[in-house]
Design a protein around this motif. Structure first.
Motif: not given
Length: 146
Positions: A89, A91, A111-118
């Motif tokens: 992620k 973050t 982008l948005h690979y983990y839902g709303m997280e990149h």
């Protein structure tokens, strides 16, 4: 101690810390066990093909140099892949920094690979891997722009 045993409790321990479910039928893992029997690190290898494997690591205590060498020997020698891919992620700054210290080269942000997280994608190619104990080449940076 480095444990190559495919013990389900090692995979569960890592899965809980990583926050992802790994299928024991399509994954392999390598574990670092402390002197008192506690799990210190588990590296999971998933989605491998003839050329690539995805690597995820959960740590309680940083892996020893011997452990890190075994992780890359397993990927490049045992699995026989040419490329190790790390995804994290965007973050997860600790993971991104660890991948860089291991010698991984940044490739892309998905982008948005983990839902709303990149996701941040990086890789180590076999000839670039400094952990194999052989002469390695300087990592090749992608010069194409998106």
């Amino acid at each position: 101690m480095i444990d190559f045993a495919q013990k389900p409790e090692y995979l569960r321990w890592a899965s809980e810390r990583i926050g992802d479910a790994f299928d024991p039928q399509t994954s392999a893992w390598l574990s670092q066990i402390g002197p008192n029997g506690d799990i210190e690190a588990v590296t999971i290898f998933t989605g491998w093909s003839d050329f690539n494997v995805f690597v995820s690591t959960a740590v309680e205590k940083p892996g020893t140099r011997q452990y890190i060498r075994e992780v890359f020997r397993y990927a490049f020698r045992t699995l026989g892949v040419f490329r190790v891919t790390f995804m994290s992620k965007h973050t997860n700054h600790k993971a991104i920094a660890m991948h860089k210290r291991l010698g991984a080269v940044y490739e892309a942000t998905l982008l948005h690979y983990y839902g709303m997280e990149h996701a941040v994608c990086s890789r180590i190619l076999e000839p670039e891997c400094k952990w194999l104990g052989v002469h390695h080449v300087k990592p090749v940076q992608d010069t194409q722009s998106a």
